[in-house]
Design an enzyme around this catalytic site. Sequence first.
Site, short mmCIF file in Angstrom:
data_model
loop_
_atom_site.label_atom_id
_atom_site.label_comp_id
_atom_site.label_asym_id
_atom_site.label_seq_id
_atom_site.Cartn_x
_atom_site.Cartn_y
_atom_site.Cartn_z
N LYS A 23 -0.83 112.46 39.44
CA LYS A 23 -0.36 111.26 38.71
C LYS A 23 -1.35 110.12 38.90
O LYS A 23 -1.51 109.58 39.99
CB LYS A 23 1.01 110.81 39.21
CG LYS A 23 1.51 109.56 38.48
CD LYS A 23 2.59 108.84 39.23
CE LYS A 23 2.93 107.50 38.59
NZ LYS A 23 1.79 106.56 38.49
N GLU A 59 -2.84 107.31 52.66
CA GLU A 59 -3.94 106.36 52.81
C GLU A 59 -3.46 105.05 52.23
O GLU A 59 -3.31 104.91 51.02
CB GLU A 59 -5.19 106.87 52.10
CG GLU A 59 -6.46 106.16 52.53
CD GLU A 59 -6.85 105.04 51.60
OE1 GLU A 59 -6.58 103.87 51.96
OE2 GLU A 59 -7.42 105.31 50.54
N CYS A 112 -8.86 98.78 49.47
CA CYS A 112 -8.00 98.85 50.66
C CYS A 112 -8.77 98.56 51.94
O CYS A 112 -8.20 98.06 52.91
CB CYS A 112 -7.32 100.21 50.73
SG CYS A 112 -8.47 101.60 50.62
N GLU A 136 -2.21 91.88 53.20
CA GLU A 136 -3.27 92.43 52.35
C GLU A 136 -3.19 91.73 50.99
O GLU A 136 -2.27 91.96 50.21
CB GLU A 136 -3.11 93.94 52.18
CG GLU A 136 -4.24 94.55 51.38
CD GLU A 136 -4.08 96.04 51.18
OE1 GLU A 136 -5.11 96.74 51.16
OE2 GLU A 136 -2.94 96.51 51.02
#
Length: 792
Positions: free
Chosen positions: A191, A265, A299, A396
């Site tokens: 996906k 992750e 990230c 973040e």
Amino acid sequence: MPTIKEILQTMDYGPAPESTKEAQAWLDQHGRRFGLFIDNAWTEALDTFGSFNPADGNELAQVTQATSDDVNRAVEAARRAQPLWVAMGGHGRAKILYAIARLLQKHSRLFAVLETLDNGKTIRETRDADLPLAARHFYHHAGWAQLQSEEFADYRAVGVVGQIVPWNFPLLMLAWKIAPALAAGNTIVFKPAEFTSLSALLFAEICQQAGVPAGVVNIVTGDGRVGEAIVNHPGIDKLAFTGSTEVGRIIRKATAGTGKKLSLELGGKSPFIVFEDADLDAAVEGLVDSIWFNQGQVCCAGSRLLVQESVYPRFIAKVKARMQNLRVGSPLDKSNDIGALVDPVQQQRITGLVESARAEGCEIWQPSCDMPVAGSWYLPTLITGASTSAAVAQTEIFGPVLVAMSFRTPGEAVQLANNTVYGLAACVWTESISLALDVAPAIKAGVVWINTANQFDAACGFGGYKESGFGREGGKEGMYEYLTPLAEDRRPAAPLAPEKGKLKPVEEGVPFAVDRTAKLYIGGKQARPDGAYSRAIHGANGQFIADIGEGNRKDIRNAVEAAHKAAGWSKATAHNRAQVLYYIAENLAVRADEFASRIAQQTGAKNAAAEVQASIERLFYWAAWADKYDGLAHQPPMHGITVALNEPVGVIGIVCPNENPLLGFISLVAPALALGNRVIAVPSEAHPLSALDLYQVLDTSDLPGGALNIVTGSSDELARTLASHFDVDAVWRHDGSAEGCAEVERLSSESLKRTWTGGAKGRDWFDAKQACGKTVLQHASQVKNVWIPYGV
């Protein structure tokens, strides 16, 4: 007449737009409507949604919103194809992976332009970084497919793999996940992100051209509902997810108790550390690559700048000067540095976080430049004056926003670097190799770059610690994520009951005439349980043997504190740890008859002496591995090396099996200790005395206090506490409780600690294939990749 210097100062880059003709033609060829790719065929595009160019807001195409039925058909197709894909053999799969790599190179310009149109990142990044690395992954993993029968002889493919990726590196993330999965013999339901599906759909055509058999790769597009259907599908054997920590927690909870293999992750808040002796100009350029690459939508972006106090003002001035020269504009212009954010939603989120910092009194600095009016844009931003607990220093942001602060000493730099729930990556800049290699292991992150930034290669694993997830992508460790040990298929369906020997009759009398209460073992000392409760232990013949303490939440807390105080065990040499394990084995051998008698007394086992002997051998086995489970030195295309270090996980809670109470205990505790972990062990709830009898053995074997702590009591209650404790880094449970194992996995989602659970199945602890080997070593360690360039 102007001087050369004056002429150079007035020079600027002219526009260098990349043509979109080929990409637009490909979109038009499909009528700008795309169905799903299932079983090597395209479905009709029915229920669709728009995919937009972030740089101008224009619609590029309509993409299908898959349903749960579509996901089910994709899983069924993958399930049918998987045995045939495995039967092709490593060489057959290698040829197809090689063909994919060649086709990616052949169509690299089309892929790069399409990726830039759909994602908003600059064409220089898609052309020079994403596409070469994507092709490299398929080349590299074609090699692993070819070598699988030799290098992974004791493993098999997991089966059907569900893979879900984010929008920041659409094609590169696809390559990171699909290449190793295919090499190992798995089939895939993939996906792509809702915002950026087009390069995955183009990749589906590449699969057709490369001869990928029907059903091996299936691509289903849509929003989070599609991801949820993949996560919850019972036909999926392994899930690989890259995305936010919040969604990672949801997936961990959803998969708890299902037996699905999982790799996550997740997010990051990576430190970029600059010491006073660093080449400051080189560090500034590294910082540009670290935080403003892909508009900071990375990230592992170096979003926390930590600069030594003595050079802080000078370095910040250099950063501002460099920011002033960053070019913001059309991502298709090859002279631009900063492209568009992926979507207005992301733009609004970044704006909100930056404004919260302004409200807290922070200084917000941005270069003075024009931005395009249409589309989603945000200027590169520098925030100073933030506290270590400020939202912008802990959250973040996932945008082109840098938060800077200073430090005085290397120790303080490490402390600030580790002051985060994340642990994905870090950068260290210094001209002292001694300082760099002292600081790098101290940083709790899966990747550390020394005097460089954002280096990646298919041969070098990538992944995080703590709430940045678990599992690795790339390298040999990445291949293991898509493999299952053959020994797992031989495990018994339920824990094995011991073969009974002749039982002695129950003796009459008053069993509680003498206090025989065994205490807990915490911090190298025997300790009474906090609750002052005890439980009677009876032997196989019903005879009372002893009372044991019933540990509770506070006892676990005390054990965790003791384990953290024993950090010196992790820093001890591997040789020293091996010696201690040998000493334990030696002292256990001296008392072998006593331990065998205790095992027979508790379980009635006929082979009690054999269990003690196997335990001694098992201690020797893990002592042997203690100084031999070395890391690797990779040679990536970068001019330098990447050192893959096998580091201890940290503090591990271990719930031991009821069968083979001594051997099961040793088989789990010894490897964890061998690799430098500290342990809180919960012995067999039914037969705990074999573990408790080890106290004196441990005390006479030079094991430091706190390295191993033993807390007896309810396996369910103590496992629950360990899984919920934020200072426990991993929990292993192997007592045959299906619900107990599922609960450990659910509760671990809050801190995203690693788990290793056995489910309801048993394990033959005498069988070295089931109880030993590299699989156990992998559970007891985590890989840190340290990138060390030459000559810089």
